[in-house]
Design a protein around this motif. Structure first.
Motif, PDB file in Angstrom:
ATOM      1  N   MET A 185      24.860  28.114  46.390  1.00 12.77           N
ATOM      2  CA  MET A 185      26.001  28.797  45.974  1.00 12.77           C
ATOM      3  C   MET A 185      25.957  29.398  44.678  1.00 12.77           C
ATOM      4  O   MET A 185      25.249  28.799  43.693  1.00 12.77           O
ATOM      5  CB  MET A 185      27.259  27.800  45.755  1.00 12.77           C
ATOM      6  N   SER A 186      26.184  30.442  44.482  1.00  9.50           N
ATOM      7  CA  SER A 186      25.738  31.244  43.091  1.00  9.50           C
ATOM      8  C   SER A 186      26.645  30.341  41.710  1.00  9.50           C
ATOM      9  O   SER A 186      27.535  30.045  42.006  1.00  9.50           O
ATOM     10  CB  SER A 186      26.532  32.518  43.337  1.00  9.50           C
ATOM     11  N   LYS A 187      26.072  30.440  40.849  1.00  8.81           N
ATOM     12  CA  LYS A 187      26.436  29.912  39.606  1.00  8.81           C
ATOM     13  C   LYS A 187      27.383  31.160  38.808  1.00  8.81           C
ATOM     14  O   LYS A 187      28.154  30.886  37.757  1.00  8.81           O
ATOM     15  CB  LYS A 187      25.208  29.748  38.684  1.00  8.81           C
ATOM     16  N   VAL A 188      27.260  32.206  39.623  1.00 13.86           N
ATOM     17  CA  VAL A 188      28.060  33.484  38.898  1.00 13.86           C
ATOM     18  C   VAL A 188      29.598  33.549  39.585  1.00 13.86           C
ATOM     19  O   VAL A 188      29.554  33.464  40.821  1.00 13.86           O
ATOM     20  CB  VAL A 188      27.383  34.766  39.124  1.00 13.86           C
ATOM     21  N   ARG A 189      30.742  33.096  39.002  1.00  7.79           N
ATOM     22  CA  ARG A 189      31.789  32.989  39.364  1.00  7.79           C
ATOM     23  C   ARG A 189      32.718  34.222  38.856  1.00  7.79           C
ATOM     24  O   ARG A 189      33.123  34.158  37.638  1.00  7.79           O
ATOM     25  CB  ARG A 189      32.550  31.432  39.441  1.00  7.79           C
ATOM     26  N   VAL A 190      33.324  35.082  39.442  1.00  3.95           N
ATOM     27  CA  VAL A 190      33.588  36.275  39.239  1.00  3.95           C
ATOM     28  C   VAL A 190      35.141  36.425  39.256  1.00  3.95           C
ATOM     29  O   VAL A 190      35.774  35.780  40.318  1.00  3.95           O
ATOM     30  CB  VAL A 190      33.276  37.500  39.668  1.00  3.95           C
ATOM     31  N   LEU A 191      35.975  36.487  37.983  1.00 11.81           N
ATOM     32  CA  LEU A 191      37.454  36.826  38.263  1.00 11.81           C
ATOM     33  C   LEU A 191      37.624  38.384  38.033  1.00 11.81           C
ATOM     34  O   LEU A 191      36.828  38.982  37.152  1.00 11.81           O
ATOM     35  CB  LEU A 191      38.221  36.081  36.823  1.00 11.81           C
ATOM     36  N   VAL A 192      38.557  38.716  38.887  1.00 14.57           N
ATOM     37  CA  VAL A 192      38.595  40.168  39.253  1.00 14.57           C
ATOM     38  C   VAL A 192      40.062  40.898  38.615  1.00 14.57           C
ATOM     39  O   VAL A 192      40.801  39.999  38.666  1.00 14.57           O
ATOM     40  CB  VAL A 192      38.619  40.696  40.572  1.00 14.57           C
ATOM     41  N   GLY A 193      40.037  41.736  37.832  1.00 11.51           N
ATOM     42  CA  GLY A 193      41.132  42.442  37.229  1.00 11.51           C
ATOM     43  C   GLY A 193      40.975  43.614  37.483  1.00 11.51           C
ATOM     44  O   GLY A 193      40.444  44.571  37.013  1.00 11.51           O
ATOM     45  N   VAL A 194      42.227  44.251  37.715  1.00 14.66           N
ATOM     46  CA  VAL A 194      42.413  45.730  38.103  1.00 14.66           C
ATOM     47  C   VAL A 194      43.458  46.111  37.242  1.00 14.66           C
ATOM     48  O   VAL A 194      44.531  45.782  36.640  1.00 14.66           O
ATOM     49  CB  VAL A 194      43.091  45.805  39.553  1.00 14.66           C
ATOM     50  N   LEU A 195      42.998  47.418  36.449  1.00 14.26           N
ATOM     51  CA  LEU A 195      43.828  47.880  35.467  1.00 14.26           C
ATOM     52  C   LEU A 195      44.722  48.911  36.043  1.00 14.26           C
ATOM     53  O   LEU A 195      44.517  50.016  36.427  1.00 14.26           O
ATOM     54  CB  LEU A 195      42.865  48.593  34.443  1.00 14.26           C
ATOM     55  N   PRO A 196      45.927  48.567  36.060  1.00 14.32           N
ATOM     56  CA  PRO A 196      47.144  49.331  36.702  1.00 14.32           C
ATOM     57  C   PRO A 196      47.413  50.555  36.080  1.00 14.32           C
ATOM     58  O   PRO A 196      47.235  50.607  34.763  1.00 14.32           O
ATOM     59  CB  PRO A 196      48.457  48.621  36.660  1.00 14.32           C
ATOM     60  N   GLU A 197      47.886  51.532  36.801  1.00 12.44           N
ATOM     61  CA  GLU A 197      48.066  52.969  36.121  1.00 12.44           C
ATOM     62  C   GLU A 197      49.562  52.803  35.954  1.00 12.44           C
ATOM     63  O   GLU A 197      50.255  52.304  36.785  1.00 12.44           O
ATOM     64  CB  GLU A 197      47.838  53.851  37.257  1.00 12.44           C
ATOM     65  N   ARG A 198      49.966  53.806  35.113  1.00 14.34           N
ATOM     66  CA  ARG A 198      51.486  54.192  34.518  1.00 14.34           C
ATOM     67  C   ARG A 198      52.206  54.264  36.176  1.00 14.34           C
ATOM     68  O   ARG A 198      53.326  54.073  36.186  1.00 14.34           O
ATOM     69  CB  ARG A 198      51.700  54.963  33.880  1.00 14.34           C
ATOM     70  N   GLY A 199      51.701  55.217  36.759  1.00 13.93           N
ATOM     71  CA  GLY A 199      52.351  55.577  38.023  1.00 13.93           C
ATOM     72  C   GLY A 199      52.485  54.793  38.928  1.00 13.93           C
ATOM     73  O   GLY A 199      53.337  54.953  40.271  1.00 13.93           O
ATOM     74  N   GLY A 200      51.988  53.481  38.880  1.00 10.08           N
ATOM     75  CA  GLY A 200      52.177  52.530  39.997  1.00 10.08           C
ATOM     76  C   GLY A 200      50.878  52.406  40.946  1.00 10.08           C
ATOM     77  O   GLY A 200      49.779  52.325  40.797  1.00 10.08           O
ATOM     78  N   VAL A 201      51.275  52.488  42.370  1.00 10.37           N
ATOM     79  CA  VAL A 201      50.494  52.588  43.245  1.00 10.37           C
ATOM     80  C   VAL A 201      49.488  53.504  43.433  1.00 10.37           C
ATOM     81  O   VAL A 201      49.725  54.733  43.399  1.00 10.37           O
ATOM     82  CB  VAL A 201      51.140  52.348  44.674  1.00 10.37           C
ATOM     83  N   PRO A 202      48.222  53.255  43.392  1.00  9.87           N
ATOM     84  CA  PRO A 202      47.196  54.499  43.340  1.00  9.87           C
ATOM     85  C   PRO A 202      47.084  54.873  44.781  1.00  9.87           C
ATOM     86  O   PRO A 202      47.720  54.753  45.634  1.00  9.87           O
ATOM     87  CB  PRO A 202      45.766  53.588  43.030  1.00  9.87           C
ATOM     88  N   THR A 203      46.391  56.079  45.078  1.00 10.03           N
ATOM     89  CA  THR A 203      46.194  56.731  46.127  1.00 10.03           C
ATOM     90  C   THR A 203      45.848  55.746  47.303  1.00 10.03           C
ATOM     91  O   THR A 203      45.631  54.437  46.997  1.00 10.03           O
ATOM     92  CB  THR A 203      45.119  57.627  46.257  1.00 10.03           C
ATOM     93  N   ALA A 204      46.275  56.074  48.570  1.00  9.99           N
ATOM     94  CA  ALA A 204      46.088  55.318  49.547  1.00  9.99           C
ATOM     95  C   ALA A 204      44.736  54.825  50.070  1.00  9.99           C
ATOM     96  O   ALA A 204      44.580  53.560  50.070  1.00  9.99           O
ATOM     97  CB  ALA A 204      46.544  56.110  51.073  1.00  9.99           C
ATOM     98  N   ASP A 205      43.627  55.845  49.569  1.00  6.45           N
ATOM     99  CA  ASP A 205      42.089  55.251  49.693  1.00  6.45           C
ATOM    100  C   ASP A 205      41.960  54.411  48.773  1.00  6.45           C
ATOM    101  O   ASP A 205      41.252  53.159  49.089  1.00  6.45           O
ATOM    102  CB  ASP A 205      41.481  56.529  49.563  1.00  6.45           C
TER     103      ASP A 205
END
Length: 163
Positions: free
Chosen positions: A1-21
């Motif tokens: 098991m990896s010793k690297v444990r990642v927490l993911v953060g997404v920086l939201p845009e003012r417009g809300g939901v990004p493009t479908a892709d």
């Protein structure tokens, strides 16, 4: 098991939901079982600082991966960047290479001359690790020790030279 444990953060845009892709790219990343921070929209520097605080308050994680939601990311972005740290644990900051979205579509990575001027490397091996002085932050993996060593705020807009 990896010793690297990642927490993911997404920086939201003012417009809300990004493009479908982009939206479905994030679903693909989340479906791989990664821990995400839920973050409302706020100015980018404040969002990055808030994500760093989340990392420091969650001792089970070693790294924070900040993903901008105006870029597409492969489903395995966490594993790709994590692997680069596992290859060399001395790598405290690893970024995925992003390109400018407009002409000339150049890479957002720079080397600095002794006089402080910066330039884009003319050549690099695709898929390789390249040590640079400045890098775009569309996909940025940072070890918790970076935040522990530096004074707050870690990210800030500086308007002191604005006219």
């Amino acid at each position: 098991m990896s010793k690297v444990r990642v927490l993911v953060g997404v920086l939201p845009e003012r417009g809300g939901v990004p493009t479908a892709d982009i939206f479905f790219d994030f679903i693909a990343i989340a479906n791989r079982g990664h821990a995400f921070v839920r973050l409302p929209y706020m100015r980018t520097d404040l969002a990055r600082n808030t994500l760093a605080e989340h990392l420091l308050n969650e001792s089970r994680f070693t790294h924070l991966l900040m993903l901008d939601c105006d870029h597409r990311h492969p489903a395995d972005i966490v594993e790709r960047l994590q692997a680069r740290v596992e290859e060399d644990p001395e790598r405290l900051v690893v970024a995925g290479l992003a390109f400018r979205r407009g002409v000339p579509f150049d890479p957002c990575m720079y080397l600095a001359d002794a006089d402080g001027s910066v330039y884009v490397p003319e050549q690099w091996e695709p898929g390789s690790v390249l040590k640079v002085d400045l890098v775009g932050s569309a996909a940025l993996l940072i070890h918790r020790s970076v935040f522990e060593r530096l004074a707050r705020p870690w990210f800030a807009y500086d308007y002191s030279h604005a006219t």
